[in-house]
Write a protein that holds these residues in place. Sequence first.
Motif, PDB file in Angstrom:
ATOM      1  N   ILE A  28       0.845  -1.194   0.000  1.00  0.00           N
ATOM      2  CA  ILE A  28       0.000   0.000   0.000  1.00  0.00           C
ATOM      3  C   ILE A  28       0.881   1.245   0.000  1.00  0.00           C
ATOM      4  O   ILE A  28       0.627   2.198  -0.744  1.00  0.00           O
ATOM      5  N   ARG A  29       1.926   1.227   0.789  1.00  0.00           N
ATOM      6  CA  ARG A  29       2.835   2.384   0.845  1.00  0.00           C
ATOM      7  C   ARG A  29       3.582   2.553  -0.475  1.00  0.00           C
ATOM      8  O   ARG A  29       3.880   3.664  -0.885  1.00  0.00           O
ATOM      9  N   ASP A  30       3.893   1.433  -1.142  1.00  0.00           N
ATOM     10  CA  ASP A  30       4.673   1.492  -2.378  1.00  0.00           C
ATOM     11  C   ASP A  30       3.839   1.885  -3.599  1.00  0.00           C
ATOM     12  O   ASP A  30       4.394   2.358  -4.585  1.00  0.00           O
ATOM     13  N   ILE A  31       2.530   1.679  -3.545  1.00  0.00           N
ATOM     14  CA  ILE A  31       1.674   1.950  -4.696  1.00  0.00           C
ATOM     15  C   ILE A  31       1.654   3.441  -5.019  1.00  0.00           C
ATOM     16  O   ILE A  31       1.685   3.843  -6.164  1.00  0.00           O
ATOM     17  N   GLY A  32       1.607   4.245  -4.004  1.00  0.00           N
ATOM     18  CA  GLY A  32       1.502   5.680  -4.215  1.00  0.00           C
ATOM     19  C   GLY A  32       0.048   6.107  -4.275  1.00  0.00           C
ATOM     20  O   GLY A  32      -0.862   5.288  -4.309  1.00  0.00           O
ATOM     21  N   ALA A  33      -0.175   7.379  -4.316  1.00  0.00           N
ATOM     22  CA  ALA A  33      -1.527   7.922  -4.226  1.00  0.00           C
ATOM     23  C   ALA A  33      -2.239   7.995  -5.571  1.00  0.00           C
ATOM     24  O   ALA A  33      -3.356   8.482  -5.649  1.00  0.00           O
TER      25      ALA A  33
END
Length: 73
Positions: A28-33
């Motif tokens: 989730i943190r790596d996906i980006g916004a």
Amino acid sequence: MSTKDELRQVEEDLARLRAENQEVRDQIRDIGATDQVEISAVISQADEQVELIAGLERRRDALIQRLEEEGAR
């Protein structure tokens, strides 16, 4: 399967699910916004794993209690 074997299996499953859940949350943190749909799907998957973990923890506690009761006999 003995109670001890079942408890060992549940504990292995818990460890595996916890590691998988951490990996999902790291994703989730790596996906980006930028991809909200994908983020929502991954969060939903992580939440489902948390429910599975809670169920396994309840099962583990019941098995531990059973072992304690068997030891008292």
